[in-house]
Design a protein around this motif. Structure first.
Motif, short mmCIF file in Angstrom:
data_model
loop_
_atom_site.label_atom_id
_atom_site.label_comp_id
_atom_site.label_asym_id
_atom_site.label_seq_id
_atom_site.Cartn_x
_atom_site.Cartn_y
_atom_site.Cartn_z
N SER A 1 0.86 -1.19 0.00
CA SER A 1 0.00 0.00 0.00
C SER A 1 0.89 1.23 0.00
O SER A 1 2.07 1.16 0.38
N ILE A 2 0.29 2.33 -0.38
CA ILE A 2 1.04 3.58 -0.42
C ILE A 2 1.52 3.97 0.99
O ILE A 2 2.64 4.46 1.17
N THR A 3 0.68 3.68 1.99
CA THR A 3 1.08 4.04 3.36
C THR A 3 2.26 3.18 3.82
O THR A 3 3.16 3.67 4.49
N ASP A 4 2.26 1.90 3.45
CA ASP A 4 3.40 1.05 3.83
C ASP A 4 4.68 1.56 3.16
O ASP A 4 5.75 1.57 3.77
N ALA A 5 4.55 1.96 1.89
CA ALA A 5 5.71 2.47 1.16
C ALA A 5 6.26 3.73 1.85
O ALA A 5 7.46 3.87 2.09
N VAL A 6 5.35 4.64 2.19
CA VAL A 6 5.77 5.91 2.80
C VAL A 6 6.39 5.64 4.19
O VAL A 6 7.41 6.22 4.55
N LYS A 7 5.75 4.74 4.95
CA LYS A 7 6.24 4.43 6.30
C LYS A 7 7.69 3.92 6.23
O LYS A 7 8.57 4.39 6.97
N ALA A 8 7.93 3.01 5.30
CA ALA A 8 9.28 2.43 5.19
C ALA A 8 10.29 3.50 4.78
O ALA A 8 11.40 3.56 5.32
N ALA A 9 9.90 4.37 3.85
CA ALA A 9 10.83 5.41 3.39
C ALA A 9 11.17 6.37 4.52
O ALA A 9 12.33 6.75 4.72
N VAL A 10 10.14 6.75 5.27
CA VAL A 10 10.36 7.70 6.36
C VAL A 10 11.23 7.06 7.45
O VAL A 10 12.16 7.69 7.98
N GLU A 11 10.95 5.81 7.75
CA GLU A 11 11.74 5.13 8.78
C GLU A 11 13.19 4.92 8.33
O GLU A 11 14.11 4.86 9.14
N ALA B 1 -3.52 9.90 1.27
CA ALA B 1 -2.70 11.06 1.64
C ALA B 1 -2.85 11.36 3.12
O ALA B 1 -1.88 11.65 3.82
N LYS B 2 -4.09 11.24 3.63
CA LYS B 2 -4.32 11.56 5.04
C LYS B 2 -3.53 10.60 5.94
O LYS B 2 -2.92 11.03 6.92
N SER B 3 -3.55 9.31 5.62
CA SER B 3 -2.83 8.41 6.52
C SER B 3 -1.32 8.59 6.36
O SER B 3 -0.58 8.44 7.33
N CYS B 4 -0.86 8.95 5.16
CA CYS B 4 0.58 9.21 4.99
C CYS B 4 1.02 10.43 5.79
O CYS B 4 2.12 10.46 6.34
N ILE B 5 0.15 11.44 5.84
CA ILE B 5 0.50 12.66 6.61
C ILE B 5 0.72 12.31 8.06
O ILE B 5 1.66 12.78 8.70
N GLU B 6 -0.15 11.46 8.58
CA GLU B 6 -0.01 11.07 9.99
C GLU B 6 1.35 10.44 10.24
O GLU B 6 2.05 10.80 11.19
N ILE B 7 1.72 9.53 9.33
CA ILE B 7 3.02 8.85 9.48
C ILE B 7 4.16 9.88 9.38
O ILE B 7 5.05 9.93 10.22
N THR C 1 4.44 12.29 12.43
CA THR C 1 4.99 11.75 13.68
C THR C 1 6.52 11.66 13.59
O THR C 1 7.20 11.62 14.60
N HIS C 2 7.06 11.68 12.36
CA HIS C 2 8.52 11.66 12.21
C HIS C 2 9.07 13.06 11.88
O HIS C 2 10.26 13.19 11.55
N GLY C 3 8.23 14.07 11.89
CA GLY C 3 8.69 15.43 11.58
C GLY C 3 9.10 15.60 10.13
O GLY C 3 9.95 16.43 9.80
#
Ligand SMILES: Nc1ncnc2c1ncn2[C@@H]1O[C@H](COP(=O)(O)OP(=O)(O)OP(=O)(O)O)[C@@H](O)[C@H]1O
Ligand SMILES: Cc1ncc(CO)c(N)n1
Ligand SMILES: [Mg+2]
Length: 537
Positions: free
Chosen positions: A340-350, A372-378, A381-383
């Motif tokens: 999912s897009i959120t999993d992709a974004v989470k991994a990149a941010v981490e 987009a909304k759930s990606c913003i949350e992720i 939280t990481h600034g």
């Protein structure tokens, strides 16, 4: 008498024309006629008193609208002899003449929003109500000026009943300060934020659709707190309280900024938030200027334009170092790797991505917005800031930190006026000329490429390292390099050694791989090493 034409000749404006006509309430409406283009700019009519010291009243409204890129016409209700000491005298206009001025402007000039300030007689309020019924506008913002912060009375209490009975029921937003809110409520004492909240709900019952109770004069308050009530929810709007004597005219300027943002198409709540920030910034910029010898001086409304001239890029919340490892998502790649897009974004941010851009060319708007909304949350939280590719509507609706746009998308200045001063705007540029234009139009950074050939963009001209260097040297904005960049060539890109190249943007090197986290960690380490060695450091 000389009558000036009120149309602007705009040759070659087809692009903007198409965009503008597609929008419900654009900043500029371009109408094609047989042999020329006419561009309409958003229009606020200020109905207010003149302040000879030019910090408040009509003069503040004109300057505020100019600072916000909006046309402002004026109907004068009174002329005051006023300076930084206080109000020495007031000359009230005859109501018949106020009515004539209203007719002149409203019958001819396509006003979007009316903002009222000093309304010193019941007759004047009545003629405004009549004229607005005759010539309706999109929104009415009423600053119920009665007492200035200096304590001078600008309208006598007899106006209150007409204001309540006739004007407030027509109003979209009323913006009383503490003394005015108290006067509207029969002298109710207002000393705390909880009193302000209560006052906002009571004033709402008088008929105004929205109420903003301003707390500039709230005693013992470290923050400048205003209360906004839309009939449903109460919002507490806080900004830092700037220590300065130059707060004369903040109320007038706040209301006219709200009117200007409404005229550009903002929703009420975002117009209020943008305007509060505008006041905070203008006060901060002007805190040390010295005009007059009295206790309360004016501030400088055009500060943003000046601060822009003084520095090479826009002053805002944008941090250039965020461009260091810029990850751009790709829906095709996510599908291919079944993530999912959120999993992709989470991994990149981490893994250390410093900014995320969501690029969804095929998704349905609703799905795009939810993702987009759930990606913003992720991200938050990481600034890490999150930008949306192309879609200003999605960026606004999901509360993203900004947008990235291309040369054939919405023009930067139009994006800026829709998004307000604080959102990040990035633009793709291939040439020094495009980079210069992006700076002039108020962008925050440019993306330059394709540096190397890439298959994420069909028919994309490759500029190479030489082209990148040329654009970086010419650009007044920070640059992120894009196009075919991966682990093996990222160091070579950063090592071209130009100070305003701040990082690389990558798509496939992170997202067309099995483990996004691992790839991001690796690329981050490569960039850290390369920039430690780079001559630009
Ligand atoms: N020192 C300050 N620092 C930051 N914001 C301020 C300061 N003083 C006022 N404001 C903000 O300015 C806006 C106008 O508030 P204020 O209560 O001063 O209105 P007003 O009394 O009608 O203004 P005036 O009569 O001076 O035109 C509000 O958003 C308020 O929070
Ligand atoms: C003319 C005029 N309008 C409004 C205010 C409120 O600040 C003022 N001081 N003077
Ligand atoms: Mg005040």
């Amino acid at each position: 008498m000389v009558l000036l034409p009120l149309t602007f000749q705009i040759p070659k404006f087809n692009q903007v024309s198409r965009f503008c006509m597609a929008m419900k309430k654009p900043e500029e409406t371009v109408v094609a006629s047989s042999d020329r283009y006419e561009m309409r700019i958003p229009h606020v009519l200020s109905v207010a008193g003149s302040d000879s010291g030019a910090g408040a009243g009509i003069q503040a409204d004109l300057k505020t609208c100019a600072a916000r890129g909006v046309y402002c016409s004026t109907v004068i209700t009174a002329v005051t002899a006023q300076n930084t000491v206080g109000v020495q005298d007031v000359n009230i206009m005859p109501e018949g003449f106020v009515s004539e001025q209203l007719k002149s402007v409203l019958s001819d000039m396509q006003v979007d929003v009316v903002k009222t300030g000093m309304l010193p007689s019941t007759g004047i309020i009545q003629v405004i109500c009549q004229r607005l019924k005759e010539f309706p506008v999109q929104a009415l913002v009423v600053d119920p000026v009665m007492v200035s912060t200096s304590g001078d009375v600008l309208a006598c209490p007899t106006i209150i009943s007409v204001l309540q009975d006739e004007l407030l029921p027509m109003v979209d937003l009323v913006t009383p300060n503490l003394k005015e809110a108290s006067a509207l409520l029969g002298g109710m004492p207002l000393n705390t934020i909880s009193d302000m909240r209560h006052a906002a709900t009571l004033i709402h019952q008088m008929g105004s659709k929205n109420v903003l109770v301003k707390g500039g004069d709230l005693p013992d308050s470290l923050d400048a707190v205003d209360i906004f009530f839309d009939g449903k929810d109460l919002h507490e709007l806080r900004s830092s309280r700037i220590t300065t004597r130059n707060t004369h005219g903040t109320g007038c300027s706040l209301a006219s900024c709200i009117a200007a943002e409404l005229a550009k198409g903002s929703s009420m709540f975002s117009a209020v938030k943008i305007s509060k920030q505008f006041i905070e910034r203008a006060l901060n910029y002007s805190k040390d200027i010295s005009i007059g010898n009295g206790p309360q001086g004016p501030f400088d409304h055009l500060c943003r334009l000046k601060s822009r001239e003084q520095s090479s890029y826009r002053q805002g919340s944008f941090n250039q170092s965020d461009l260091f490892l810029y990850a751009v998502t790709d829906s095709g790649m996510n599908k291919r790797w079944d993530r999912s897009i959120t999993d992709a974004v989470k991994a990149a941010v981490e893994g250390g991505a410093t900014i995320i851009q969501i690029r969804e060319k095929d998704a349905k708007t609703r799905d795009f917005l939810e993702a987009a909304k759930s990606c913003i949350e992720i991200c938050h939280t990481h600034g890490v800031p999150l930008l949306i590719n192309d879609r200003i509507d999605v960026a606004l609706a999901c509360g993203a930190d900004g947008v990235h746009i291309g040369q054939s998308d919405i023009p930067v200045h139009a994006a800026r006026s829709l998004l307000g001063p604080d959102k990040i705007i990035g633009v793709s540029c291939k040439t020094p000329e495009q980079a210069e234009q992006a700076w002039l139009d108020g962008a925050d950074y440019i993306g330059c490429g394709g540096v190397y050939p890439t298959n994420t963009k069909a028919n994309n001209l490759t500029v190479g390292l030489d082209g990148l260097k040329k654009v970086c040297l010419a650009s007044k904005l920070p640059v992120v390099a894009i196009g075919g960049i991966n682990h093996s060539n990222a160091a070579a890109v950063m090592e071209i050694g130009v100070p305003n190249l701040k990082g690389v943007a990558v798509v496939s090197a992170l997202f067309d791989r099995q483990c996004v986290l691992e790839e991001t960690l690796k690329l981050h380490a490569t960039l850290v090493e390369a920039t430690a060695l780079s001559p630009a450091k």
